[in-house]
Structures are given as C-alpha cells and as structure tokens.
Design a protein around this motif. Structure first.
Motif, PDB file in Angstrom:
ATOM      1  N   MET A   1       0.793  -1.128  -0.047  1.00 48.95           N
ATOM      2  CA  MET A   1       0.002  -0.266  -0.023  1.00 48.95           C
ATOM      3  C   MET A   1       0.841   1.150   0.169  1.00 48.95           C
ATOM      4  O   MET A   1       2.189   1.035   0.417  1.00 48.95           O
ATOM      5  CB  MET A   1      -0.959  -0.014   1.151  1.00 48.95           C
ATOM      6  CG  MET A   1      -2.302  -0.435   0.832  1.00 48.95           C
ATOM      7  SD  MET A   1      -3.750  -0.224   2.073  1.00 48.95           S
ATOM      8  CE  MET A   1      -2.811   0.376   3.629  1.00 48.95           C
ATOM      9  N   ILE A   2       0.070   2.387  -0.113  1.00 44.23           N
ATOM     10  CA  ILE A   2       0.850   3.498  -0.280  1.00 44.23           C
ATOM     11  C   ILE A   2       0.543   4.364   0.937  1.00 44.23           C
ATOM     12  O   ILE A   2      -0.632   4.530   1.205  1.00 44.23           O
ATOM     13  CB  ILE A   2       0.484   4.391  -1.642  1.00 44.23           C
ATOM     14  CG1 ILE A   2       0.847   3.427  -2.901  1.00 44.23           C
ATOM     15  CG2 ILE A   2       1.167   5.957  -1.589  1.00 44.23           C
ATOM     16  CD1 ILE A   2       0.240   4.203  -4.065  1.00 44.23           C
ATOM     17  N   PRO A   3       1.584   5.172   1.588  1.00 43.56           N
ATOM     18  CA  PRO A   3       1.225   6.035   2.773  1.00 43.56           C
ATOM     19  C   PRO A   3       0.064   6.832   2.298  1.00 43.56           C
ATOM     20  O   PRO A   3      -0.230   7.357   1.306  1.00 43.56           O
ATOM     21  CB  PRO A   3       2.323   6.705   3.185  1.00 43.56           C
ATOM     22  CG  PRO A   3       3.369   5.827   2.336  1.00 43.56           C
ATOM     23  CD  PRO A   3       2.824   5.259   1.317  1.00 43.56           C
ATOM     24  N   ALA A   4      -0.664   7.518   3.478  1.00 42.69           N
ATOM     25  CA  ALA A   4      -1.533   8.429   3.335  1.00 42.69           C
ATOM     26  C   ALA A   4      -1.023   9.816   3.131  1.00 42.69           C
ATOM     27  O   ALA A   4       0.184   9.820   3.247  1.00 42.69           O
ATOM     28  CB  ALA A   4      -2.536   8.796   4.695  1.00 42.69           C
ATOM     29  N   ALA A   5      -1.415  10.756   2.438  1.00 41.73           N
ATOM     30  CA  ALA A   5      -0.814  11.854   2.020  1.00 41.73           C
ATOM     31  C   ALA A   5      -0.455  12.681   3.337  1.00 41.73           C
ATOM     32  O   ALA A   5      -1.002  12.523   4.298  1.00 41.73           O
ATOM     33  CB  ALA A   5      -1.729  12.955   1.088  1.00 41.73           C
ATOM     34  N   PHE A   6       0.720  13.324   3.352  1.00 38.11           N
ATOM     35  CA  PHE A   6       1.082  14.319   4.271  1.00 38.11           C
ATOM     36  C   PHE A   6       1.810  15.503   3.988  1.00 38.11           C
ATOM     37  O   PHE A   6       2.506  15.387   2.690  1.00 38.11           O
ATOM     38  CB  PHE A   6       2.034  13.234   5.292  1.00 38.11           C
ATOM     39  CG  PHE A   6       3.234  12.409   4.611  1.00 38.11           C
ATOM     40  CD1 PHE A   6       4.486  13.387   4.247  1.00 38.11           C
ATOM     41  CD2 PHE A   6       3.026  11.354   4.455  1.00 38.11           C
ATOM     42  CE1 PHE A   6       5.448  12.573   3.368  1.00 38.11           C
ATOM     43  CE2 PHE A   6       4.180  10.755   3.494  1.00 38.11           C
ATOM     44  CZ  PHE A   6       5.314  11.163   3.171  1.00 38.11           C
ATOM     45  N   ALA A   7       1.981  16.225   4.831  1.00 31.65           N
ATOM     46  CA  ALA A   7       2.826  17.553   4.226  1.00 31.65           C
ATOM     47  C   ALA A   7       4.525  17.089   4.870  1.00 31.65           C
ATOM     48  O   ALA A   7       4.684  16.648   5.708  1.00 31.65           O
ATOM     49  CB  ALA A   7       2.530  18.861   5.032  1.00 31.65           C
ATOM     50  N   TYR A   8       5.452  17.600   3.904  1.00 32.25           N
ATOM     51  CA  TYR A   8       6.787  17.049   3.959  1.00 32.25           C
ATOM     52  C   TYR A   8       7.584  18.175   4.168  1.00 32.25           C
ATOM     53  O   TYR A   8       7.750  19.155   3.587  1.00 32.25           O
ATOM     54  CB  TYR A   8       7.483  16.340   2.799  1.00 32.25           C
ATOM     55  CG  TYR A   8       8.577  15.772   2.598  1.00 32.25           C
ATOM     56  CD1 TYR A   8       8.847  14.675   3.403  1.00 32.25           C
ATOM     57  CD2 TYR A   8       9.536  16.492   1.743  1.00 32.25           C
ATOM     58  CE1 TYR A   8      10.278  14.205   3.200  1.00 32.25           C
ATOM     59  CE2 TYR A   8      10.811  15.950   1.706  1.00 32.25           C
ATOM     60  CZ  TYR A   8      11.062  14.713   2.552  1.00 32.25           C
ATOM     61  OH  TYR A   8      12.614  14.228   2.367  1.00 32.25           O
TER      62      TYR A   8
ATOM     63  N   VAL B  24       9.828   3.111  -5.136  1.00 29.10           N
ATOM     64  CA  VAL B  24       9.624   2.078  -6.024  1.00 29.10           C
ATOM     65  C   VAL B  24       8.848   2.268  -7.113  1.00 29.10           C
ATOM     66  O   VAL B  24       8.324   1.898  -8.267  1.00 29.10           O
ATOM     67  CB  VAL B  24       9.401   0.775  -5.482  1.00 29.10           C
ATOM     68  CG1 VAL B  24       8.133   0.647  -4.725  1.00 29.10           C
ATOM     69  CG2 VAL B  24       9.681  -0.691  -6.447  1.00 29.10           C
ATOM     70  N   HIS B  25       7.513   3.112  -6.802  1.00 29.08           N
ATOM     71  CA  HIS B  25       6.382   3.368  -7.532  1.00 29.08           C
ATOM     72  C   HIS B  25       6.917   4.316  -8.622  1.00 29.08           C
ATOM     73  O   HIS B  25       6.526   4.546  -9.684  1.00 29.08           O
ATOM     74  CB  HIS B  25       5.321   3.783  -6.667  1.00 29.08           C
ATOM     75  CG  HIS B  25       4.496   2.516  -5.947  1.00 29.08           C
ATOM     76  ND1 HIS B  25       4.324   2.694  -4.466  1.00 29.08           N
ATOM     77  CD2 HIS B  25       4.335   1.369  -6.374  1.00 29.08           C
ATOM     78  CE1 HIS B  25       3.789   1.654  -4.185  1.00 29.08           C
ATOM     79  NE2 HIS B  25       3.738   0.676  -5.107  1.00 29.08           N
ATOM     80  N   GLN B  30       6.366   6.242 -13.049  1.00 30.39           N
ATOM     81  CA  GLN B  30       6.748   7.481 -13.814  1.00 30.39           C
ATOM     82  C   GLN B  30       7.790   7.365 -14.605  1.00 30.39           C
ATOM     83  O   GLN B  30       7.591   7.986 -15.840  1.00 30.39           O
ATOM     84  CB  GLN B  30       7.128   8.492 -12.520  1.00 30.39           C
ATOM     85  CG  GLN B  30       6.009   9.756 -12.611  1.00 30.39           C
ATOM     86  CD  GLN B  30       6.062  10.450 -11.444  1.00 30.39           C
ATOM     87  OE1 GLN B  30       5.711  10.124 -10.412  1.00 30.39           O
ATOM     88  NE2 GLN B  30       6.236  11.843 -11.608  1.00 30.39           N
ATOM     89  N   LEU B  31       8.655   6.391 -14.336  1.00 32.55           N
ATOM     90  CA  LEU B  31       9.813   6.211 -15.128  1.00 32.55           C
ATOM     91  C   LEU B  31       9.850   5.089 -16.181  1.00 32.55           C
ATOM     92  O   LEU B  31      10.416   4.709 -17.042  1.00 32.55           O
ATOM     93  CB  LEU B  31      11.092   6.222 -14.461  1.00 32.55           C
ATOM     94  CG  LEU B  31      11.463   7.471 -13.686  1.00 32.55           C
ATOM     95  CD1 LEU B  31      12.767   7.257 -13.268  1.00 32.55           C
ATOM     96  CD2 LEU B  31      11.300   8.771 -14.389  1.00 32.55           C
TER      97      LEU B  31
END
Ligand SMILES: Cc1cc2nc3c(=O)[nH]c(=O)nc-3n(C[C@H](O)[C@H](O)[C@H](O)COP(=O)(O)OP(=O)(O)OC[C@H]3O[C@@H](n4cnc5c(N)ncnc54)[C@H](O)[C@@H]3O)c2cc1C
Ligand code: FES
Ligand code: FES
Lengths: 285, 180
Positions: A1-8, B24-25, B30-31
């Motif tokens: 899975m992909i993390p939830a959106a966050f400010a970086y 990795v994504h 994207q590439l």
C-alpha cells in the motif's frame, strides 16, 4: 500500500527541525531512516499530518570522541555505527548487536537514534544502550536535556521524548579497566527480530568478575537490566559454575509476552540460557 | 507536489512527485522502470532492491523525495553500456540462480552491493550478505553459487569458489528422458 498523504519538511539543521516539528500541526512524525516508520505508514497504522525528514541534518550524523565518552549522532546509520573505529574500540557490543539488526539494505538507511527512539521491545539496541549506561541527549525548543538510559525507555514503544522533542545524540561512557562484552541473540530465521537477546558487559579483575551489567531484549515492554544476576556476579569468581548459577535468576523481575514466536515461559527459560552464554563469553571463558 | 531531480541509470530526470510516493512506485510508474518489482508489504522480501547513492536499499521503504539530488541504479542500468550482461547477471544465468525470476532483480542488486564491501565472500558470507532477499523457488543454493562465480570473475580470477551447478546436470538426463 501507499502511505496516506502528508506534508513534508526537510530541514537541514536541528533548529530548523525543531521549528518544523513545532509548526507541523497536531500529528507530526519525525523520520530518521524510515525503516520502521515507512512500513507503518504504508500499512496506514500511522497517518501523520506532517513528516519531518532528518536525512539532511548533517550535524546529527557521525561518531566523535568526547574525552570520557564516545558520542553517536542520532542519524548515524546502522552501517556506519558497525564500521566506526571509535565504536569498535570502546563499545564493540554496539557493533556486535547492530550487525544482527535486519539486513544490509535496512542497515544502510536505519539509524542508531531511530532504533532507540522507536523503542520496540524486540529491538536490539535499547538493551545494549541500557547495559552500557548510555545517556540520551534530547533537544527541544527550550534547550537540551540529558536522560540516562535507565529513564529513557518508559513503556511499550514509548520513551522519555516529549512531543516536539528530538533525540540528538547518545553518549556512551568509555569503560576503564578490563572489560569484555557479548550480545547473544536468539531468532528464528535470517533478518528476524529477537525472540530474546542478552547484552552482557563484564569487568574482570584478578580472575574475578568485578562488575557485570546485563541488558535484556524482549523480556518485557521495555528493555530491562537483569539486576539479580548482576548482584550475584559482583565480586564472584569467574568460573562456568558460578556464572551458570547466577544466570538462573535472569528471568527475575521480567514480564515477557506470549506471541506468535514464543510463549512467556519459553522466553523465561531462554533468557537464562542466553545470559549464561553471554556472560561466559564476556568474562573471557 | 514536490519537485525532485534524480539521476536514474545514468539519465537525469526532473519530476513532480507527491511526498508519499515510494521510490519503487516512482521508478515503475513514472519512469517505466518495471525491472524493479514489489514482492511484499512488509519490507522483508528485497525484490525492490536498487542502489541509492551507491548503497543497496529497499526502494519500497524509501520515499521518492528522499532520492532528490541522488543517484539511483536499477537492474535496468546495471549492464555495461553498449550491450552484454553484468558479470552478476551472467553468473545468475549460467549457474541457474533463478526459477520464476521474481526475486532476481533484487538478488542481483543486493549481491553487487555485497561484493563492493567483500569481493571474495565465503558461502556463509554470501548467505548472510543477501539475508534481506527472499527467494521462494530456488532454495538459494544456486544463487550462492552464482554470487561466488561472479565474485571470481569480477576479481579477474576465473570461477572463484563456485563449481558448476550440480542440480542442473543431475536434472538434465531426467528431464530429457521425460520428453522422449
Ligand atoms: C525487515 C526489517 C527487519 C528489522 N529487523 C530488526 C532487528 O532484527 N532488530 C532491530 O533492532 N531492528 C530491526 N528493524 C528496525 C530497524 O532497526 C530500524 O532501523 C529502526 O527500528 C528504526 O530506525 P530508523 O532510523 O529507520 O527510524 P524511523 O523508522 O525513521 O523512525 C522510527 C521511530 O522513531 C522516531 N524517531 C526517529 N528518529 C528520531 C529522533 N532523532 N528523535 C525523535 N524521534 C525519532 C520516529 O518518529 C518513529 O516513530 C528491522 C526493520 C526492517 C524493515
Ligand atoms: S517489496 Fe518487499 S522489501 Fe520492498
Ligand atoms: S526465483 Fe522465484 S522467487 Fe526466486
């Protein structure tokens, strides 16, 4: 899975980092090597509003000699700790335990400070820091404070770090006299966490054990000292029989959990075996 | 969105990525570098291993924004320019170091990283050196042989410790028999 959106945020000094943490909102996560944090975020067990990435804070990396202690920057990677000449000379126990952490890819990014701040009961470095009586230097907007290892680990995944604070460096006292050290880790397969592990630091004097410090991994919610064993060994003759006898009290005062890897009573047995092995090796027998 | 500048397999890219995008994504989606694969959700399998600034890392456990200003090598950029295989790729092929091949890109990237630090690893050192990479097919035997063969070739001294894959030769007549 992909993390939830966050400010970086990607600060480059400790002051900038503290500022970014203060301004990051209600749920800020500090990211060191990300080797525990990213997996947790990927599983959405954590979904911070802001991530403050310490990767570019150069002042947090590296090991330096500070007279009576060596000082390890929180962002020093496991790889760099393991191969550092000061660590190898003054605290080889840290190198020995770090070599058993995860695998080369994780060790290339995971950090000494991250592993300590994460305070996983199965993590290898907390018990080592405890056995070496290390001190933790913590920075906040109000300044710096130092917390001894005995007070740093508070509970399961919980340390003395308050919100808004940053672990900056770890001071490991240099030991005077003739010391031996050993980390005995028991795990099931490669790359796995400790089921139980024991960190032993022993000072020898004229065929006797003058002092023993023993840290236990995964025998409770926090790393523990095997105080009963330490007391039994102080001033004792350095013989296999004495050590075996003392190691029998290694489970005293512990509260190991039962989980997928082992039942509590198995851990209580294992800790005695590993304590005997670790102390025997550290005593040079 | 955050802008990143990153060199991947010798080519410089400037892209906008969300901070939560895993390296990795970014590489795959994207590439189009689909040679690097995802095999787990727990940072255990190592199938996604690439080199970031010269060290093997699990690209599922690094954010793309963390590669900003850095240099990435994937399995697709390992072979020498102008064709041919990298000695590690060649050794995996010759020693039968793969079956389904899913773990292979990560195995090869981790093994190349290992040899940089230890050019002449013993069998145990190879096994420990690639402990971060799981293979569900081979039983590792021929992977270890492949790494030792490549080590020998990269040191310029022939076959190193490795002997030809016994499994291969033992199985050959059997397979041929079944086909007749
Ligand atoms: C496959 C795998 C196997 C592993 N096996 C082991 C093992 O056998 N033994 C072991 O001990 N560990 C193991 N680990 C964990 C590894 O040691 C991690 O490196 C470590 O737990 C976290 O370090 P990090 O630098 O990656 O921290 P991060 O993941 O970035 O952070 C961990 C936590 O600490 C906090 N934090 C980090 N740095 C600071 C700081 N300077 N100040 C305040 N808070 C901070 C973060 O906010 C976060 O909550 C394993 C990890 C993986 C992925
Ligand atoms: S995909 Fe399994 S470790 Fe990265
Ligand atoms: S060849 Fe199939 S997982 Fe390794």
């Amino acid at each position: 899975m992909i993390p939830a959106a966050f400010a970086y945020a990607r600060p480059s000094t400790v002051d900038e980092a503290l500022q970014a943490i203060a301004e990051g909102g209600d749920d800020v996560k500090i990211m060191a090597g990300g080797q525990s944090l990213i997996p947790v975020m990927r599983l959405r067990l954590a979904a911070p509003e802001t991530v403050v990435d310490l990767t570019r804070v150069a002042e947090l990396r590296g090991v330096r000699d500070d007279g009576d202690a060596i000082v390890i920057g929180a962002m020093t990677t496991h790889h760099d700790v393991m191969t550092d000449p000061l660590v190898l000379q003054h605290a080889p126990l840290i190198a020995e335990a770090t070599e058993t952490v995860a695998d080369r890819q994780v060790r290339a990014r995971g950090t000494f400070g991250g592993a300590l701040a994460h305070a996983d009961p199965a993590g290898d470095l907390p018990a080592v820091a405890l056995a070496l009586d290390a001190d933790f230097v913590i920075a906040g907007l109000g300044g710096r404070r130092t917390v001894p290892a005995s007070e740093f680990f508070v509970d399961y995944l919980t340390t003395a770090l308050e919100e808004g604070e940053l672990l900056v460096e770890i001071r490991v006292p240099k030991l005077a006299g003739e010391w031996g050290m050993r980390y005995e880790k028991f795990n099931r397969v490669a790359q796995a966490w400790s089921i139980v592990a024991v960190a032993a630091v022993v000072r020898r004097e004229d065929g006797h054990i003058a002092e023993a410090r023993i840290g236990l991994t995964n025998m409770g919610a926090t790393p523990l000292r095997a105080s009963a064993v330490e007391a039994a060994l102080a001033g004792a003759q350095a013989s296999p029989e004495t050590i075996a006898e003392a190691a029998r009290s290694a489970a005293e005062g512990t509260a190991p959990s039962s989980d997928l890897n082992a039942q509590a009573d198995y851990r209580e047995h294992l800790v005695q075996v590993l304590t005997r092995r670790a102390v025997t090796a550290a005593a040079g027998l | 969105m955050t802008q990143i500048n990153v060199r991947v397999d010798g080519v410089t890219y400037t892209d906008d990525v969300e901070p939560r995008t895993l390296l990795v994504h970014y590489l795959r989606e994207q590439l189009g570098k689909v040679g690097t694969v995802v095999g787990c959700d727990t940072s255990n399998c190592g199938a996604c291993t690439v080199h970031l600034d010269g060290a093997a890392v699990k690209s599922c456990t690094v954010l793309a924004v963390q590669a900003d200003g850095g240099e990435v090598t994937t399995i697709e950029g390992l072979a020498p320019e102008g064709g041919g295989l990298h000695p590690m790729q060649k050794a995996f092929h010759e020693m039968h170091g793969l079956q389904c091949g899913f773990c292979t890109p990560g195995m090869i990237m981790a093994s190349v990283d290992l040899l940089k630090e230890n050019p002449d690893p013993s069998e145990t050192e190879v096994r420990e050196g690639i402990e971060g990479n799981l293979c569900r097919c081979t039983g590792y035997q021929n992977i270890v042989r492949a790494v030792q063969q490549a080590a020998g070739e990269m040191r310029g001294s022939g076959n190193g410790h490795a002997s030809p894959a016994e499994v291969d030769t033992a199985a050959a007549p059997h397979v041929a028999g079944a086909q007749q």
